[in-house]
Design an enzyme around this catalytic site. Structure first.
Site, PDB file in Angstrom:
ATOM      1  N   GLY A   1      45.690  33.213  57.214  1.00  7.85           N
ATOM      2  CA  GLY A   1      44.660  33.055  58.222  1.00  7.85           C
ATOM      3  C   GLY A   1      43.273  32.844  57.660  1.00  7.85           C
ATOM      4  O   GLY A   1      42.354  32.476  58.393  1.00  7.85           O
TER       5      GLY A   1
ATOM      6  N   ARG B   1      56.414  35.580  49.826  1.00 11.50           N
ATOM      7  CA  ARG B   1      56.488  36.983  50.231  1.00 11.50           C
ATOM      8  C   ARG B   1      57.817  37.244  50.923  1.00 11.50           C
ATOM      9  O   ARG B   1      58.516  36.297  51.319  1.00 11.50           O
ATOM     10  CB  ARG B   1      55.342  37.308  51.199  1.00 11.50           C
ATOM     11  CG  ARG B   1      53.963  36.857  50.717  1.00 11.50           C
ATOM     12  CD  ARG B   1      53.063  36.492  51.893  1.00 11.50           C
ATOM     13  NE  ARG B   1      51.790  35.907  51.443  1.00 11.50           N
ATOM     14  CZ  ARG B   1      50.685  36.594  51.207  1.00 11.50           C
ATOM     15  NH1 ARG B   1      50.683  37.904  51.382  1.00 11.50           N
ATOM     16  NH2 ARG B   1      49.585  35.995  50.806  1.00 11.50           N
TER      17      ARG B   1
ATOM     18  N   ASP C   1      54.728  41.291  54.550  1.00 12.02           N
ATOM     19  CA  ASP C   1      53.963  40.088  54.233  1.00 12.02           C
ATOM     20  C   ASP C   1      53.053  40.305  53.025  1.00 12.02           C
ATOM     21  O   ASP C   1      52.443  39.344  52.536  1.00 12.02           O
ATOM     22  CB  ASP C   1      53.142  39.623  55.438  1.00 12.02           C
ATOM     23  CG  ASP C   1      52.202  40.689  55.962  1.00 12.02           C
ATOM     24  OD1 ASP C   1      52.710  41.698  56.485  1.00 12.02           O
ATOM     25  OD2 ASP C   1      50.978  40.530  55.856  1.00 12.02           O
ATOM     26  N   ASN C   2      52.975  41.545  52.538  1.00 15.71           N
ATOM     27  CA  ASN C   2      52.217  41.841  51.320  1.00 15.71           C
ATOM     28  C   ASN C   2      53.132  42.211  50.163  1.00 15.71           C
ATOM     29  O   ASN C   2      52.680  42.785  49.174  1.00 15.71           O
ATOM     30  CB  ASN C   2      51.240  43.001  51.562  1.00 15.71           C
ATOM     31  CG  ASN C   2      50.170  42.655  52.580  1.00 15.71           C
ATOM     32  OD1 ASN C   2      49.850  41.498  52.783  1.00 15.71           O
ATOM     33  ND2 ASN C   2      49.627  43.667  53.232  1.00 15.71           N
TER      34      ASN C   2
END
Length: 472
Positions: A88, A179, A244-245
């Site tokens: 984003g 990821r 997602d990390n």
């Protein structure tokens, strides 16, 4: 000086379902405030940088050979599945094969809005940019797999958060930005062919010896097990271990509300958004297993007979705690000066940690002080240490080089939260001396640096930073 970059892009050759083509958004008055000479050398870039570098690494000018894009992914955030996330506020410029033969992404973080920005402005403010620069480079110097920082640029534009703050762009370098969430989104959508294509790409890029999706799962498991043990050994708390990390390459990625512990306690939490302690220090191994299970669930979707693969995937995931425990013991035994740990040494380590937690002992300084005769200084009750030390000294009998093993495993310097806050406050006022000093000292964390003794000191009560914040 030329900013020619030898791009050799592969992710951009994948089908467009994996990303959105997106140029960075220009900024008003870019000014380069940090340039990583060591990383630049590896990437084949000049050791010094001029105004043209500020233009490129702010996003004002797209260099020849770059193919800017924002990657698509989803992920579990604090245990809740978000069906679409994506970059984003980050733009992947492209890939470079370094002088060491390793392929790396070059990404601009804070480069403006993308199709995945949702309600965000796509920008970053100076504080988180400098935090990630310092912490990621400190992690690299500590020998822990991590993304790295190539450059930091002030944009000359304000960013509105709780207040108006100076904007900035970080140039992040990673072995890739794949990821767990990159796989989850295509599995959740039932896009099996895209999932297969992504799996093949990840294997080719990171684990060419792996055989098929389950081979990839094993490889990611092994890399993540070593990574989490490394975090634990230096008192690092990631803060936001969402899927997602969680990087497929086994690197530490996304330094948001991360922190290093001062006083040791297993339940330490810093992230202002982790109100239930999901990502507390002691919970990180369990969360890593949970994240791997989400990857397994995604990878299984590409098999026709999914039921048959559940047993194999379950076996792979269930082996992870044992792998992490062995890696943890190896690292913590080394912190005690033990080069060949035995199973019973785990009790010696946990006994010390329990006593540290009960006596507000500083994590980094306690281990660094071992063998100095001043270890008890870290404890509110020094006898708590001396009672433990008798068994420790007996265990070291026969160890050939305990002092050398200890010093190689116990850093003298970490990015302490109160020093990071001081650094950020100074930079906002235009003073980069504290930032430059931290970068210089933390590049040699295992060396004694008498002139930097103040950076070893734990915070005074009024200096304690109780919470850290995400840059968005």
């Amino acid at each position: 000086m030329s900013t020619m970059i030898a791009f050799d892009n592969t992710f951009a050759r994948l089908p467009g379902v994996f990303y959105a083509r997106q140029d960075p958004q220009p900024v008003k008055a870019p000014r380069l405030v940090a340039w990583n000479r060591d990383l630049a050398r590896i990437l084949g870039l000049p050791p010094s940088a001029g105004d043209d570098f500020a233009e490129v690494f702010s996003g004002n000018r797209v260099p020849e050979g770059a193919e800017p894009l924002a990657q698509l992914y989803s992920g579990h955030q604090f245990g809740q599945y978000n069906p679409q996330l994506g970059d984003g506020r980050a733009i992947l410029l492209g890939e470079v094969v370094g002088s060491d033969g390793i392929r790396r992404d070059i990404q601009l973080k804070g480069a403006g809005r993308t199709p995945y920005s949702r309600m965000g402005d796509g920008r970053a403010w100076l504080g988180p940019v400098l935090r990630e620069y310092v912490v990621s480079e400190a992690m690299h110097a500590l020998g822990i797999p991590t993304t790295r920082a190539l450059a930091a640029v002030e944009t000359g534009e304000p960013v509105v958060r709780e207040r108006v703050l100076p904007g900035a762009v970080l140039t992040r370098v990673a072995r890739s930005h794949l990821r767990v969430g990159t796989f989850q989104i295509f599995a959740a959508r039932g896009e099996v062919e895209s999932l297969k294509r992504l799996t093949d790409y990840a294997i080719q890029r990171h684990y060419p010896e792996a055989e098929g999706p389950m081979g990839l799962l094993r490889a990611v498991r092994d890399a993540q097990a070593e990574l989490i043990a490394a975090w634990m050994s230096v008192g690092f708390i990631h803060g936001v271990m969402n899927t997602d990390n969680s990087s497929i390459s086994g690197e530490t990625i996304d330094y948001g509300p991360c922190a290093f512990m001062d006083s040791y306690h297993p339940n330490t939490v810093f992230s202002s958004i982790d109100r239930m302690g999901r990502y507390a220090y002691a919970n990180q191994p369990d969360i890593a297993v949970w994240n791997l299970a989400q990857l397994a669930t995604a990878l299984i979707q590409q098999y026709e007979d999914r039921e048959a693969m559940v047993e194999e995937a379950t076996e792979i995931v269930h082996a992870m705690p044992g792998l992490m425990q062995r890696a943890w013991l190896r690292r913590f035994a080394a912190k005690l000066g033990i080069s060949a740990p035995r199973e019973e040494d785990a009790g010696l380590v946990t006994d010390l940690l329990t006593r540290m937690a009960g006596n507000q002992a500083d994590f980094t300084n306690t281990f660094r002080a071992l063998g100095s005769g001043r270890e008890g200084d870290q404890f509110t009750d020094p006898s708590a240490f001396s009672a433990w030390a008798e068994g420790w000294r007996a265990r070291l009998e026969g160890e050939p080089y305990p002092e050398g093993v200890r010093r190689a495993a116990n850093p003298a310097f970490i990015p302490r939260n109160h020093r990071m806050e001081e650094m950020i406050e100074a930079a906002v006022e235009g003073d980069y001396a504290p930032f430059n000093r931290l970068v210089e000292v933390l590049a040699r964390p295992y060396e004694d640096q008498p002139g930097a003794a103040d950076l070893q000191r734990p915070p005074l009560p009024e200096e304690v930073v109780p919470a850290t914040f995400c840059g968005t």
